[in-house]
Design a protein around this motif. Sequence first.
Motif, PDB file in Angstrom:
ATOM      1  N   ASN A 111       0.772  -1.103   0.004  1.00  0.00           N
ATOM      2  CA  ASN A 111       0.098  -0.172   0.121  1.00  0.00           C
ATOM      3  C   ASN A 111       0.577   1.405   0.085  1.00  0.00           C
ATOM      4  O   ASN A 111       0.300   2.509  -0.128  1.00  0.00           O
ATOM      5  CB  ASN A 111      -0.932   0.180   1.207  1.00  0.00           C
ATOM      6  CG  ASN A 111      -1.930  -0.781   1.233  1.00  0.00           C
ATOM      7  OD1 ASN A 111      -2.420  -1.420   0.166  1.00  0.00           O
ATOM      8  ND2 ASN A 111      -2.255  -1.790   2.406  1.00  0.00           N
ATOM      9  N   ILE A 112       2.314   1.085  -0.027  1.00  0.00           N
ATOM     10  CA  ILE A 112       3.068   2.448   0.134  1.00  0.00           C
ATOM     11  C   ILE A 112       3.131   2.644  -1.224  1.00  0.00           C
ATOM     12  O   ILE A 112       3.787   2.115  -2.180  1.00  0.00           O
ATOM     13  CB  ILE A 112       4.284   2.016   0.782  1.00  0.00           C
ATOM     14  CG1 ILE A 112       4.003   1.725   2.072  1.00  0.00           C
ATOM     15  CG2 ILE A 112       5.152   3.173   0.829  1.00  0.00           C
ATOM     16  CD1 ILE A 112       5.461   1.155   2.903  1.00  0.00           C
ATOM     17  N   ASP A 113       2.865   3.864  -1.675  1.00  0.00           N
ATOM     18  CA  ASP A 113       2.938   4.824  -2.794  1.00  0.00           C
ATOM     19  C   ASP A 113       3.026   6.194  -2.697  1.00  0.00           C
ATOM     20  O   ASP A 113       2.017   6.953  -2.414  1.00  0.00           O
ATOM     21  CB  ASP A 113       1.492   4.494  -3.948  1.00  0.00           C
ATOM     22  CG  ASP A 113       1.579   5.226  -5.202  1.00  0.00           C
ATOM     23  OD1 ASP A 113       2.595   5.667  -5.364  1.00  0.00           O
ATOM     24  OD2 ASP A 113       0.762   4.700  -6.016  1.00  0.00           O
ATOM     25  N   PHE A 114       4.183   6.700  -2.667  1.00  0.00           N
ATOM     26  CA  PHE A 114       4.198   7.981  -2.341  1.00  0.00           C
ATOM     27  C   PHE A 114       3.899   9.054  -3.336  1.00  0.00           C
ATOM     28  O   PHE A 114       3.684  10.157  -3.252  1.00  0.00           O
ATOM     29  CB  PHE A 114       5.752   8.312  -2.329  1.00  0.00           C
ATOM     30  CG  PHE A 114       6.497   7.697  -0.921  1.00  0.00           C
ATOM     31  CD1 PHE A 114       6.515   8.311   0.193  1.00  0.00           C
ATOM     32  CD2 PHE A 114       7.057   6.494  -0.889  1.00  0.00           C
ATOM     33  CE1 PHE A 114       6.996   7.746   1.411  1.00  0.00           C
ATOM     34  CE2 PHE A 114       7.736   5.842  -0.185  1.00  0.00           C
ATOM     35  CZ  PHE A 114       7.577   6.615   1.192  1.00  0.00           C
ATOM     36  N   GLY A 115       3.496   8.569  -4.587  1.00  0.00           N
ATOM     37  CA  GLY A 115       2.862   9.113  -5.469  1.00  0.00           C
ATOM     38  C   GLY A 115       1.455   9.561  -5.330  1.00  0.00           C
ATOM     39  O   GLY A 115       0.937  10.552  -5.396  1.00  0.00           O
ATOM     40  N   LEU A 116       0.630   8.708  -4.823  1.00  0.00           N
ATOM     41  CA  LEU A 116      -0.682   8.642  -4.682  1.00  0.00           C
ATOM     42  C   LEU A 116      -0.857   9.170  -3.352  1.00  0.00           C
ATOM     43  O   LEU A 116      -1.999  10.064  -3.312  1.00  0.00           O
ATOM     44  CB  LEU A 116      -1.227   7.291  -4.814  1.00  0.00           C
ATOM     45  CG  LEU A 116      -2.740   6.984  -4.685  1.00  0.00           C
ATOM     46  CD1 LEU A 116      -3.444   7.796  -5.913  1.00  0.00           C
ATOM     47  CD2 LEU A 116      -3.109   5.644  -4.617  1.00  0.00           C
ATOM     48  N   ASP A 117      -0.313   8.818  -2.146  1.00  0.00           N
ATOM     49  CA  ASP A 117      -0.695   9.452  -1.078  1.00  0.00           C
ATOM     50  C   ASP A 117       0.657   9.343  -0.210  1.00  0.00           C
ATOM     51  O   ASP A 117       0.888   8.674   0.653  1.00  0.00           O
ATOM     52  CB  ASP A 117      -1.569   8.428  -0.388  1.00  0.00           C
ATOM     53  CG  ASP A 117      -2.332   9.101   1.079  1.00  0.00           C
ATOM     54  OD1 ASP A 117      -1.869  10.202   1.360  1.00  0.00           O
ATOM     55  OD2 ASP A 117      -3.454   8.406   1.456  1.00  0.00           O
ATOM     56  N   PRO A 118       1.332  10.573  -0.143  1.00  0.00           N
ATOM     57  CA  PRO A 118       2.879  10.669   0.304  1.00  0.00           C
ATOM     58  C   PRO A 118       2.616  10.715   1.876  1.00  0.00           C
ATOM     59  O   PRO A 118       3.362  10.069   2.620  1.00  0.00           O
ATOM     60  CB  PRO A 118       3.252  11.923  -0.089  1.00  0.00           C
ATOM     61  CG  PRO A 118       2.310  12.599  -0.690  1.00  0.00           C
ATOM     62  CD  PRO A 118       0.990  11.676  -1.180  1.00  0.00           C
ATOM     63  N   THR A 119       1.324  11.241   2.476  1.00  0.00           N
ATOM     64  CA  THR A 119       1.246  11.409   3.911  1.00  0.00           C
ATOM     65  C   THR A 119       0.938   9.963   4.434  1.00  0.00           C
ATOM     66  O   THR A 119       1.702   9.572   5.562  1.00  0.00           O
ATOM     67  CB  THR A 119       0.181  12.272   4.164  1.00  0.00           C
ATOM     68  OG1 THR A 119       0.249  13.530   3.614  1.00  0.00           O
ATOM     69  CG2 THR A 119      -0.208  12.376   5.504  1.00  0.00           C
ATOM     70  N   PHE A 120       0.050   8.928   3.945  1.00  0.00           N
ATOM     71  CA  PHE A 120       0.016   7.770   4.212  1.00  0.00           C
ATOM     72  C   PHE A 120       1.251   7.024   4.274  1.00  0.00           C
ATOM     73  O   PHE A 120       1.639   6.204   5.188  1.00  0.00           O
ATOM     74  CB  PHE A 120      -0.905   6.987   3.492  1.00  0.00           C
ATOM     75  CG  PHE A 120      -1.369   5.665   3.960  1.00  0.00           C
ATOM     76  CD1 PHE A 120      -2.027   5.214   4.928  1.00  0.00           C
ATOM     77  CD2 PHE A 120      -0.945   4.513   3.010  1.00  0.00           C
ATOM     78  CE1 PHE A 120      -2.304   3.824   5.441  1.00  0.00           C
ATOM     79  CE2 PHE A 120      -1.100   3.289   3.251  1.00  0.00           C
ATOM     80  CZ  PHE A 120      -1.584   2.834   4.393  1.00  0.00           C
ATOM     81  N   SER A 121       1.965   7.262   3.195  1.00  0.00           N
ATOM     82  CA  SER A 121       3.122   6.336   3.188  1.00  0.00           C
ATOM     83  C   SER A 121       4.110   6.601   3.850  1.00  0.00           C
ATOM     84  O   SER A 121       4.906   5.790   4.428  1.00  0.00           O
ATOM     85  CB  SER A 121       3.515   6.613   1.344  1.00  0.00           C
ATOM     86  OG  SER A 121       2.709   6.271   0.446  1.00  0.00           O
ATOM     87  N   TRP A 122       4.410   8.021   4.280  1.00  0.00           N
ATOM     88  CA  TRP A 122       5.307   8.525   5.178  1.00  0.00           C
ATOM     89  C   TRP A 122       5.014   7.912   6.550  1.00  0.00           C
ATOM     90  O   TRP A 122       5.946   7.706   7.362  1.00  0.00           O
ATOM     91  CB  TRP A 122       5.866   9.844   5.166  1.00  0.00           C
ATOM     92  CG  TRP A 122       6.591  10.443   4.036  1.00  0.00           C
ATOM     93  CD1 TRP A 122       6.402  10.816   2.965  1.00  0.00           C
ATOM     94  CD2 TRP A 122       8.027   9.919   4.003  1.00  0.00           C
ATOM     95  NE1 TRP A 122       7.491  11.199   2.159  1.00  0.00           N
ATOM     96  CE2 TRP A 122       8.548  10.522   2.861  1.00  0.00           C
ATOM     97  CE3 TRP A 122       8.943   9.268   4.875  1.00  0.00           C
ATOM     98  CZ2 TRP A 122       9.869  10.517   2.416  1.00  0.00           C
ATOM     99  CZ3 TRP A 122      10.226   9.219   4.499  1.00  0.00           C
ATOM    100  CH2 TRP A 122      10.621   9.542   3.370  1.00  0.00           C
ATOM    101  N   TYR A 123       3.683   7.715   6.734  1.00  0.00           N
ATOM    102  CA  TYR A 123       3.292   7.498   8.123  1.00  0.00           C
ATOM    103  C   TYR A 123       3.651   6.034   8.314  1.00  0.00           C
ATOM    104  O   TYR A 123       4.153   5.733   9.490  1.00  0.00           O
ATOM    105  CB  TYR A 123       1.758   7.887   8.274  1.00  0.00           C
ATOM    106  CG  TYR A 123       1.412   7.203   9.543  1.00  0.00           C
ATOM    107  CD1 TYR A 123       1.565   7.940  10.826  1.00  0.00           C
ATOM    108  CD2 TYR A 123       0.163   6.318   9.613  1.00  0.00           C
ATOM    109  CE1 TYR A 123       1.047   7.254  11.872  1.00  0.00           C
ATOM    110  CE2 TYR A 123      -0.157   5.710  10.813  1.00  0.00           C
ATOM    111  CZ  TYR A 123       0.146   6.313  11.943  1.00  0.00           C
ATOM    112  OH  TYR A 123      -0.288   6.028  13.180  1.00  0.00           O
ATOM    113  N   VAL A 124       3.322   5.091   7.242  1.00  0.00           N
ATOM    114  CA  VAL A 124       3.651   3.810   7.326  1.00  0.00           C
ATOM    115  C   VAL A 124       5.173   3.559   7.756  1.00  0.00           C
ATOM    116  O   VAL A 124       5.648   2.831   8.413  1.00  0.00           O
ATOM    117  CB  VAL A 124       3.120   3.036   6.323  1.00  0.00           C
ATOM    118  CG1 VAL A 124       3.516   1.633   6.322  1.00  0.00           C
ATOM    119  CG2 VAL A 124       1.510   3.129   6.133  1.00  0.00           C
ATOM    120  N   VAL A 125       6.086   4.148   6.728  1.00  0.00           N
ATOM    121  CA  VAL A 125       7.350   4.081   7.033  1.00  0.00           C
ATOM    122  C   VAL A 125       7.736   4.334   8.225  1.00  0.00           C
ATOM    123  O   VAL A 125       8.905   3.599   8.872  1.00  0.00           O
ATOM    124  CB  VAL A 125       8.069   4.852   5.806  1.00  0.00           C
ATOM    125  CG1 VAL A 125       9.400   4.863   5.980  1.00  0.00           C
ATOM    126  CG2 VAL A 125       7.765   4.195   4.370  1.00  0.00           C
TER     127      VAL A 125
END
Length: 103
Positions: free
Chosen positions: A2-16
């Motif tokens: 589900n990590i996709d910095f292009g689609l939802d960077p906030t969510f992706s950074w949160y998960v990382v």
Amino acid sequence: MNIDFGLDPTFSWYVVLLCLSGAIMVGMALANVGGQSNGARIFSGVVGAAFLGYGVYLAFIFQGGSYMMFFQAFILPVLLVVNFVRGALARRSEAPQVNQDQH
């Protein structure tokens, strides 16, 4: 994944960052350094495992919809790292000093 910095960077950074902070907290709990009490190590390990588990869930299992964003996921690890380092420095300063004047 589900990590996709292009689609939802906030969510992706949160998960990382959630996974990273969880892994650091688990590592600090496993390392018997810093003079931490067993209670502090257990707390760090449990919370770290929870952060890591939630990050893995969001990264690989989550199917969309709503999710909870814990800002404590960024504050608590910083506090625990500061406590860990402070304990390690205190323990190092309590170590017996080698006398250099012996002949």
